[in-house]
Design a protein around this motif. Structure first.
Motif, PDB file in Angstrom:
ATOM      1  N   GLN A 189      -3.757 -34.783 -34.981  1.00 23.00           N
ATOM      2  CA  GLN A 189      -4.724 -35.863 -34.777  1.00 23.00           C
ATOM      3  C   GLN A 189      -6.101 -35.327 -34.422  1.00 23.00           C
ATOM      4  N   GLU A 190      -6.129 -34.265 -33.605  1.00 20.94           N
ATOM      5  CA  GLU A 190      -7.405 -33.693 -33.190  1.00 20.94           C
ATOM      6  C   GLU A 190      -7.873 -32.578 -34.132  1.00 20.94           C
ATOM      7  N   LYS A 191      -7.127 -32.390 -35.218  1.00 20.61           N
ATOM      8  CA  LYS A 191      -7.469 -31.401 -36.257  1.00 20.61           C
ATOM      9  C   LYS A 191      -7.669 -30.000 -35.678  1.00 20.61           C
ATOM     10  N   LEU A 192      -6.762 -29.637 -34.771  1.00 20.36           N
ATOM     11  CA  LEU A 192      -6.817 -28.323 -34.144  1.00 20.36           C
ATOM     12  C   LEU A 192      -6.112 -27.265 -34.982  1.00 20.36           C
ATOM     13  N   MET A 193      -5.100 -27.683 -35.758  1.00 22.56           N
ATOM     14  CA  MET A 193      -4.349 -26.768 -36.613  1.00 22.56           C
ATOM     15  C   MET A 193      -3.841 -27.526 -37.829  1.00 22.56           C
ATOM     16  N   THR A 194      -3.486 -26.783 -38.859  1.00 24.30           N
ATOM     17  CA  THR A 194      -2.834 -27.395 -40.018  1.00 24.30           C
ATOM     18  C   THR A 194      -1.328 -27.429 -39.797  1.00 24.30           C
ATOM     19  N   SER A 195      -0.665 -28.369 -40.425  1.00 20.55           N
ATOM     20  CA  SER A 195       0.757 -28.610 -40.195  1.00 20.55           C
ATOM     21  C   SER A 195       1.625 -27.388 -40.471  1.00 20.55           C
ATOM     22  N   ASP A 196       1.273 -26.604 -41.493  1.00 22.93           N
ATOM     23  CA  ASP A 196       2.101 -25.457 -41.886  1.00 22.93           C
ATOM     24  C   ASP A 196       2.114 -24.346 -40.845  1.00 22.93           C
ATOM     25  N   ARG A 197       1.184 -24.389 -39.894  1.00 25.19           N
ATOM     26  CA  ARG A 197       1.130 -23.347 -38.860  1.00 25.19           C
ATOM     27  C   ARG A 197       1.682 -23.829 -37.521  1.00 25.19           C
ATOM     28  N   ILE A 198       2.240 -25.037 -37.504  1.00 23.85           N
ATOM     29  CA  ILE A 198       2.845 -25.592 -36.286  1.00 23.85           C
ATOM     30  C   ILE A 198       4.362 -25.556 -36.461  1.00 23.85           C
ATOM     31  N   ILE A 199       5.045 -24.802 -35.612  1.00 30.61           N
ATOM     32  CA  ILE A 199       6.482 -24.566 -35.801  1.00 30.61           C
ATOM     33  C   ILE A 199       7.240 -24.903 -34.518  1.00 30.61           C
ATOM     34  N   LYS A 200       8.237 -25.765 -34.646  1.00 25.49           N
ATOM     35  CA  LYS A 200       9.036 -26.131 -33.480  1.00 25.49           C
ATOM     36  C   LYS A 200      10.030 -25.019 -33.138  1.00 25.49           C
ATOM     37  N   ALA A 201      10.030 -24.612 -31.894  1.00 23.40           N
ATOM     38  CA  ALA A 201      10.942 -23.554 -31.428  1.00 23.40           C
ATOM     39  C   ALA A 201      11.351 -23.870 -29.992  1.00 23.40           C
ATOM     40  N   TYR A 202      12.533 -24.464 -29.830  1.00 18.81           N
ATOM     41  CA  TYR A 202      13.026 -24.792 -28.495  1.00 18.81           C
ATOM     42  C   TYR A 202      13.308 -23.517 -27.696  1.00 18.81           C
ATOM     43  N   GLN A 203      13.291 -23.672 -26.374  1.00 15.38           N
ATOM     44  CA  GLN A 203      13.737 -22.594 -25.487  1.00 15.38           C
ATOM     45  C   GLN A 203      15.173 -22.912 -25.077  1.00 15.38           C
ATOM     46  N   GLY A 204      16.060 -21.973 -25.313  1.00 14.93           N
ATOM     47  CA  GLY A 204      17.485 -22.263 -25.151  1.00 14.93           C
ATOM     48  C   GLY A 204      17.991 -22.202 -23.727  1.00 14.93           C
ATOM     49  N   MET A 205      19.127 -22.876 -23.532  1.00 14.09           N
ATOM     50  CA  MET A 205      19.765 -22.939 -22.214  1.00 14.09           C
ATOM     51  C   MET A 205      21.258 -22.694 -22.385  1.00 14.09           C
ATOM     52  N   ASN A 206      21.815 -21.849 -21.539  1.00 11.38           N
ATOM     53  CA  ASN A 206      23.263 -21.638 -21.564  1.00 11.38           C
ATOM     54  C   ASN A 206      23.978 -22.829 -20.934  1.00 11.38           C
ATOM     55  N   LEU A 207      25.044 -23.281 -21.575  1.00  9.64           N
ATOM     56  CA  LEU A 207      25.854 -24.353 -21.016  1.00  9.64           C
ATOM     57  C   LEU A 207      26.632 -23.832 -19.818  1.00  9.64           C
ATOM     58  N   GLN A 208      26.554 -24.558 -18.720  1.00 14.76           N
ATOM     59  CA  GLN A 208      27.289 -24.168 -17.514  1.00 14.76           C
ATOM     60  C   GLN A 208      28.715 -24.712 -17.583  1.00 14.76           C
ATOM     61  N   ASN A 209      29.667 -23.884 -17.259  1.00 12.66           N
ATOM     62  CA  ASN A 209      31.070 -24.319 -17.250  1.00 12.66           C
ATOM     63  C   ASN A 209      31.342 -25.120 -15.983  1.00 12.66           C
ATOM     64  N   PHE A 210      30.749 -26.285 -15.972  1.00 10.61           N
ATOM     65  CA  PHE A 210      30.782 -27.058 -14.729  1.00 10.61           C
ATOM     66  C   PHE A 210      30.502 -28.530 -15.021  1.00 10.61           C
ATOM     67  N   CYS A 211      31.285 -29.387 -14.444  1.00 10.76           N
ATOM     68  CA  CYS A 211      31.033 -30.842 -14.562  1.00 10.76           C
ATOM     69  C   CYS A 211      31.677 -31.507 -13.356  1.00 10.76           C
ATOM     70  N   THR A 212      30.852 -32.130 -12.524  1.00 13.77           N
ATOM     71  CA  THR A 212      31.391 -32.787 -11.340  1.00 13.77           C
ATOM     72  C   THR A 212      31.215 -34.293 -11.472  1.00 13.77           C
TER      73      THR A 212
END
Length: 411
Positions: free
Chosen positions: A198-221
């Protein structure tokens, strides 16, 4: 393979983001022959920080920042910079605060610019440069790339570094320059992409989604008591985290469910600490409130306490570390309707409050009451685990990051 220069804020000191940074360092050490970690700050180091043979830590940038011997040269360069004055003259409101931010960012960028010029040799032009935050370092990358001193640079944006640090104001110094010459930018949610486009800061082809991962905890209460509800928040006590509205929600929860034993735990510190203590004293005398400024490990806290829901009503988030940690411990999330939250929270694994007001609080509270009475909360806990496995699992996130880097740079 090439050498990578990785700019961080304070790692190898312990911080909220240090686990994610370490994940990336280990991954990068497998892709590149040499990884050079460059912290802005030099604090007390973690005892177990990553220290492989092909990983080097260079703390000399910190010395450059506080090297006032050549400060006049830096100030001269800054005062002769067109983009500096353009930024200054663009300021309209909160003038003092914004001018301070502009001067600080331009000074830090100049320090990084000088530091890189000193470090580079002619044969080093093919080195890669990566910034973990979309901050002043990106302005330094812009200056270096503009003069063809470096060829390749990319960055990650996390949250306020893109949406701003001033309440109700999206001002970010040098926003129109920081993203211009990046090879690509790693983002966490669609809201970040929409703003960049929207603010024309970058073109779409240079914007890449990359989540930061989380280990699943062996736990549920599961809190088997139908008439008890324990809600936890974790984050800095500052405007953007909206802790005042969390307290308002807890107040409303007790009013709507007066027969329930309501507990609320706030974990975090910040300039709103006294204000929050005052609100609790004046309004939440019938709620069991525990305010904890600091804990050694959030996972361990969640595992050793029966927690029904985690709550986050932030104005802005890239993707909350604490929300991810809560989900990994099978804890449903109550959250505000912002891109960083709705990227991973829905009606299956939590409750999205679409507008922060009493009416919407009550709608969510009625659903919580039903979940406690019918034990439907167990299904929400299962779905909380599922979002980690499906979308945020650490190995998947790191594999995706490896693919992005190796494909883009033909490594």
């Amino acid at each position: 393979m090439k050498k990578l220069n990785f700019f961080v804020y304070d790692y190898p000191s312990k911080g909220n983001d240090s686990d994610f940074i370490e994940d990336e360092i280990i991954l990068l050490s497998k892709i590149f022959e040499e990884v050079n970690i460059i912290p802005l700050k030099k604090n007390n180091f973690k005892s177990d920080y990553i220290n492989y043979k092909n990983i080097n830590y260079d703390f000399s940038l910190n010395k450059e920042i506080f090297n006032f011997y050549n400060v006049l040269k830096k100030l001269k360069n800054i005062l002769l910079s067109q983009i500096f004055w353009k930024e200054i003259f663009s300021v309209r409101k909160s003038i003092t605060k914004k001018i301070y931010m502009i001067i600080k960012e331009r000074y830090l960028a100049e320090c990084i610019y000088i530091w890189v010029k000193k470090k580079l040799r002619n044969e080093d032009r093919n080195e890669l440069f990566y910034s973990y935050w979309a901050n002043h370092t990106l302005l330094a990358f812009y200056l270096l790339k503009k003069q063809k001193l470096i060829k390749n640079c990319f960055a990650r944006t996390l949250g306020s570094d893109l949406f701003g640090f001033i309440p109700n104001d999206k001002f970010v110094p040098f926003k129109n320059y920081k993203f211009q010459l990046l090879d690509f930018l790693l983002i966490l949610n669609d809201g970040q992409k929409n703003l960049l486009l929207q603010e024309k800061l970058m073109t779409s082809d240079r914007i890449i989604k990359a989540y930061q991962g989380m280990n699943l905890q062996n736990f549920c209460t599961l809190n088997n008591s139908e008439k008890e509800i324990h809600i936890v928040s974790c984050g800095a006590l500052i405007h953007v985290k909206n802790t005042n509205k969390i307290l308002e929600f807890i107040y409303c929860l007790k009013k709507v469910l007066p027969d329930y034993d309501i507990s609320y735990t706030s974990i975090g510190d910040g300039y709103k600490f006294k204000e929050i203590k005052t609100y609790v004293k004046n309004n939440l005398d019938s709620v069991n409130v525990n305010i904890i400024r600091k804990i050694p490990n959030f996972f361990e806290y969640l595992k050793s306490n029966k927690v029904d829901y985690f709550i986050n009503l932030s104005h802005s988030e890239g993707m909350s570390f604490a929300i991810m940690e809560a989900l990994s411990c099978s804890i449903p999330v109550i959250c505000s309707n912002i891109p960083g939250n709705i990227e991973i929270i829905n009606n299956r694994n939590g409750h999205v409050i679409h507008s922060i007001d009493i009416g919407n609080y009550k709608k969510v509270i009625k659903k919580i009451e039903i979940e406690k009475k019918t034990n439907l909360i167990l299904q929400k806990k299962i779905e909380s685990r599922k979002i980690i496995l499906d979308k945020l699992e650490r190995k998947k996130a790191l594999d995706n990051l490896r693919t992005i880097i190796t494909k883009f740079y033909n490594l």
